[in-house]
Design a protein around this motif. Structure first.
Motif, PDB file in Angstrom:
ATOM      1  N   UNK A 281       0.826  -1.205   0.000  1.00  0.00           N
ATOM      2  CA  UNK A 281       0.000   0.000   0.000  1.00  0.00           C
ATOM      3  C   UNK A 281       0.866   1.263   0.000  1.00  0.00           C
ATOM      4  N   UNK A 282       1.901   1.282   0.808  1.00  0.00           N
ATOM      5  CA  UNK A 282       2.722   2.477   0.976  1.00  0.00           C
ATOM      6  C   UNK A 282       3.678   2.729  -0.189  1.00  0.00           C
ATOM      7  N   UNK A 283       3.909   1.727  -1.011  1.00  0.00           N
ATOM      8  CA  UNK A 283       4.851   1.899  -2.123  1.00  0.00           C
ATOM      9  C   UNK A 283       4.155   1.978  -3.477  1.00  0.00           C
ATOM     10  N   UNK A 284       2.850   2.185  -3.470  1.00  0.00           N
ATOM     11  CA  UNK A 284       2.137   2.362  -4.727  1.00  0.00           C
ATOM     12  C   UNK A 284       2.654   3.605  -5.448  1.00  0.00           C
ATOM     13  N   UNK A 285       2.622   3.603  -6.773  1.00  0.00           N
ATOM     14  CA  UNK A 285       3.058   4.798  -7.509  1.00  0.00           C
ATOM     15  C   UNK A 285       2.265   6.019  -7.065  1.00  0.00           C
ATOM     16  N   UNK A 286       2.944   7.145  -6.989  1.00  0.00           N
ATOM     17  CA  UNK A 286       2.279   8.362  -6.551  1.00  0.00           C
ATOM     18  C   UNK A 286       3.298   9.343  -6.016  1.00  0.00           C
ATOM     19  N   UNK A 287       2.863  10.189  -5.094  1.00  0.00           N
ATOM     20  CA  UNK A 287       3.747  11.194  -4.507  1.00  0.00           C
ATOM     21  C   UNK A 287       4.837  10.511  -3.701  1.00  0.00           C
ATOM     22  N   UNK A 288       6.075  10.730  -4.065  1.00  0.00           N
ATOM     23  CA  UNK A 288       7.207  10.127  -3.361  1.00  0.00           C
ATOM     24  C   UNK A 288       8.043  11.187  -2.658  1.00  0.00           C
ATOM     25  N   UNK A 289       7.389  12.223  -2.159  1.00  0.00           N
ATOM     26  CA  UNK A 289       8.146  13.259  -1.464  1.00  0.00           C
ATOM     27  C   UNK A 289       8.745  12.727  -0.170  1.00  0.00           C
ATOM     28  N   UNK A 290       8.027  11.830   0.480  1.00  0.00           N
ATOM     29  CA  UNK A 290       8.486  11.246   1.735  1.00  0.00           C
ATOM     30  C   UNK A 290       8.686   9.744   1.588  1.00  0.00           C
ATOM     31  N   UNK A 291       9.510   9.202   2.470  1.00  0.00           N
ATOM     32  CA  UNK A 291       9.741   7.761   2.499  1.00  0.00           C
ATOM     33  C   UNK A 291       8.429   7.040   2.806  1.00  0.00           C
ATOM     34  N   UNK A 292       8.331   5.762   2.465  1.00  0.00           N
ATOM     35  CA  UNK A 292       7.052   5.052   2.645  1.00  0.00           C
ATOM     36  C   UNK A 292       6.612   4.927   4.099  1.00  0.00           C
ATOM     37  N   UNK A 293       7.566   4.924   5.015  1.00  0.00           N
ATOM     38  CA  UNK A 293       7.256   4.811   6.433  1.00  0.00           C
ATOM     39  C   UNK A 293       8.088   5.827   7.213  1.00  0.00           C
ATOM     40  N   UNK A 294       7.669   6.102   8.437  1.00  0.00           N
ATOM     41  CA  UNK A 294       8.523   6.880   9.329  1.00  0.00           C
ATOM     42  C   UNK A 294       9.759   6.054   9.669  1.00  0.00           C
ATOM     43  N   UNK A 295      10.775   6.703  10.220  1.00  0.00           N
ATOM     44  CA  UNK A 295      12.065   6.046  10.443  1.00  0.00           C
ATOM     45  C   UNK A 295      11.943   4.825  11.333  1.00  0.00           C
ATOM     46  N   UNK A 296      11.173   4.927  12.399  1.00  0.00           N
ATOM     47  CA  UNK A 296      11.034   3.819  13.337  1.00  0.00           C
ATOM     48  C   UNK A 296      10.410   2.609  12.654  1.00  0.00           C
ATOM     49  N   UNK A 297       9.317   2.856  11.925  1.00  0.00           N
ATOM     50  CA  UNK A 297       8.636   1.750  11.238  1.00  0.00           C
ATOM     51  C   UNK A 297       9.525   1.155  10.151  1.00  0.00           C
ATOM     52  N   UNK A 298      10.175   2.005   9.366  1.00  0.00           N
ATOM     53  CA  UNK A 298      11.055   1.530   8.297  1.00  0.00           C
ATOM     54  C   UNK A 298      12.169   0.653   8.853  1.00  0.00           C
ATOM     55  N   UNK A 299      12.738   1.068   9.975  1.00  0.00           N
ATOM     56  CA  UNK A 299      13.835   0.336  10.608  1.00  0.00           C
ATOM     57  C   UNK A 299      13.445  -1.108  10.912  1.00  0.00           C
ATOM     58  N   UNK A 300      12.250  -1.307  11.449  1.00  0.00           N
ATOM     59  CA  UNK A 300      11.815  -2.656  11.806  1.00  0.00           C
ATOM     60  C   UNK A 300      11.190  -3.416  10.643  1.00  0.00           C
ATOM     61  N   UNK A 301      10.480  -2.724   9.773  1.00  0.00           N
ATOM     62  CA  UNK A 301       9.902  -3.388   8.606  1.00  0.00           C
ATOM     63  C   UNK A 301      11.007  -3.980   7.740  1.00  0.00           C
ATOM     64  N   UNK A 302      12.070  -3.195   7.500  1.00  0.00           N
ATOM     65  CA  UNK A 302      13.178  -3.691   6.695  1.00  0.00           C
ATOM     66  C   UNK A 302      13.808  -4.931   7.295  1.00  0.00           C
ATOM     67  N   UNK A 303      14.008  -4.924   8.604  1.00  0.00           N
ATOM     68  CA  UNK A 303      14.619  -6.076   9.270  1.00  0.00           C
ATOM     69  C   UNK A 303      13.707  -7.288   9.267  1.00  0.00           C
ATOM     70  N   UNK A 304      12.410  -7.061   9.488  1.00  0.00           N
ATOM     71  CA  UNK A 304      11.479  -8.188   9.501  1.00  0.00           C
ATOM     72  C   UNK A 304      11.470  -8.887   8.147  1.00  0.00           C
ATOM     73  N   UNK A 305      11.400  -8.107   7.078  1.00  0.00           N
ATOM     74  CA  UNK A 305      11.385  -8.675   5.732  1.00  0.00           C
ATOM     75  C   UNK A 305      12.684  -9.432   5.458  1.00  0.00           C
ATOM     76  N   UNK A 306      13.801  -8.849   5.852  1.00  0.00           N
ATOM     77  CA  UNK A 306      15.093  -9.503   5.615  1.00  0.00           C
ATOM     78  C   UNK A 306      15.218 -10.801   6.406  1.00  0.00           C
ATOM     79  N   UNK A 307      14.890 -10.757   7.686  1.00  0.00           N
ATOM     80  CA  UNK A 307      15.112 -11.903   8.556  1.00  0.00           C
ATOM     81  C   UNK A 307      14.200 -13.071   8.217  1.00  0.00           C
ATOM     82  N   UNK A 308      12.960 -12.798   7.847  1.00  0.00           N
ATOM     83  CA  UNK A 308      12.060 -13.881   7.455  1.00  0.00           C
ATOM     84  C   UNK A 308      12.491 -14.434   6.106  1.00  0.00           C
TER      85      UNK A 308
END
Length: 389
Positions: A281-308
């Motif tokens: 949902x957050x990476x759908x094409x559109x306005x990309x002025x900001x990152x898809x998540x806030x820093x805290x969420x991005x930090x853990x989302x990235x790790x969860x995806x990698x580790x699984x």
């Protein structure tokens, strides 16, 4: 030999191998990646990572802290460099990495506490800073970091609450506060194990139990028998019983279980569904002025995806990566802006830019697998150590 909470501290042989590999890689630069293929790293993502690291180095203050006294955020700056293969004294940004780690080390308290900001952030900043110090120690075996890390880990064990969680203040009480604190300490403890240090098993057991209690099913009570909970969708929540069911908490819970080798826990797939839906949902094409998540969420989302890993990593990581590439600030001629990611969350101003840019660089650098916590050998050793829990 040093001892942690009555148990011997020993540097694993694997840490030496990590050090030798990372040293060579840092000398070669971040392009010496260990990526599985070009689907993990693209020329655009390499440029974005390089620009982000340049921004961090260019805007770092002389004390190494980016004008912030938050040791957790300063540690994130160091983590960005470490994750791209730049270690203290090694690589293009070795000096910048060293200054950041030195700032954290200089401000460590005699008690072991790694926080000089608001006391309400004691264990939040402490856990994040201890995690980064553990990664740095695993990569360098720096004798100056060892004693600081030792005291920091002792404090984590000493302040664990009766239910296995932690409070924001550095104190032990009957009940911990929330899952965000638990994941910070879990990552610090896992980082210690990655670096060859032993952690008291009872601390780990209590932490795992606490994390599982933060899982909230939809359609039945969180106190229902486990077999009943498994029949329903659900996710990890900020507080026990269902408070704040965010993407960040879904990812934090997954990371906690993965950190302690609970790879077969049925809650992981339940939460990966939540995480996957949010990323798409957050990476759908559109306005990309900001990152898809806030820093805290991005930090853990990235790790969860990698580790699984597996299909989750293969599908979801490119979405995160490309969204970060697109949302980076491109402003040549403006050194305060060019190469950063804008603060996107409750941390604002320059500290917020530091947090967001560091988290983005960390995620973009993941395929390099320089950090001990991202290396398969470490993950397998954790599986053997905690397979009975």
């Amino acid at each position: 030999m040093k001892r942690l909470c009555g148990m011997p501290l020993r540097l694993a042989v694997f840490s030496v191998a990590v050090f030798l590999f990372a040293t060579d890689s840092a000398l070669l630069g971040p392009a010496a990646a260990r990526a599985e293929g070009d689907w993990e790293i693209t020329p655009a993502s390499e440029r974005a990572l390089a620009m982000g690291l340049e921004w961090l180095a260019r805007n770092q203050g002389p004390e190494g802290n980016w004008t912030s006294n938050d040791l957790g955020l300063v540690s994130m700056g160091a983590l960005a460099f470490l994750s791209a293969g730049h270690m203290p004294g090694r690589g293009q940004y070795g000096e910048a990495c060293q200054r950041a780690l030195d700032y954290v080390a200089r401000n460590a308290k005699a008690s072991g506490l790694l926080n000089i900001a608001d006391g309400q952030r004691d264990m939040y900043n402490h856990g994040l800073a201890a995690f980064v110090l553990g990664q740095a120690y695993g990569m360098t075996s720096d004798s100056r970091v060892g004693p600081i890390l030792d005291r920091a880990l002792r404090l984590i064990a000493q302040t664990q609450c009766g239910d296995g969680g932690w409070d924001y203040h550095a104190r032990s009480q009957q009940r911990g506060h929330d899952l965000s604190l638990a994941v910070m300490q879990a990552k610090a403890l896992r980082s210690a194990v990655d670096s060859g240090l032993e952690v008291p098993p009872e601390v780990i057991d209590l932490a795992i139990r606490s994390v599982r209690q933060h899982y909230t099913p939809r359609g039945c009570s969180h106190n229902a028998p486990e077999e009943e909970q498994r029949k329903h969708d659900g996710q990890f929540t900020y507080t026990k019983g269902g408070g704040q069911a965010t993407t960040a908490m879904a990812a934090a819970g997954v990371v906690c279980l993965q950190e302690f080798a609970q790879y077969d826990d049925w809650r992981i797939e339940k939460n990966m569904k939540v995480i996957g839906d949010a990323i798409r949902e957050k990476t759908k094409p559109g306005d990309r002025r900001n990152a898809p998540f806030d820093a805290y969420t991005l930090y853990y989302v990235g790790q969860a995806v990698y580790q699984v890993g597996g299909s989750h990593w293969r599908e979801l990581y490119p979405l995160l990566r490309d969204s970060l590439v697109d949302s980076q600030v491109k402003a040549p001629g403006k050194p305060d802006e060019h190469g950063k990611w804008r603060a996107n969350g409750r941390v604002d101003g320059r500290p917020g830019d530091l947090y967001m840019t560091s988290a983005a660089c960390f995620v973009l650098a993941m395929p390099n697998r320089y950090l001990p916590i991202l290396q398969e050998g470490k993950i397998e050793s954790m599986k053997r150590q905690f397979q009975s829990r």
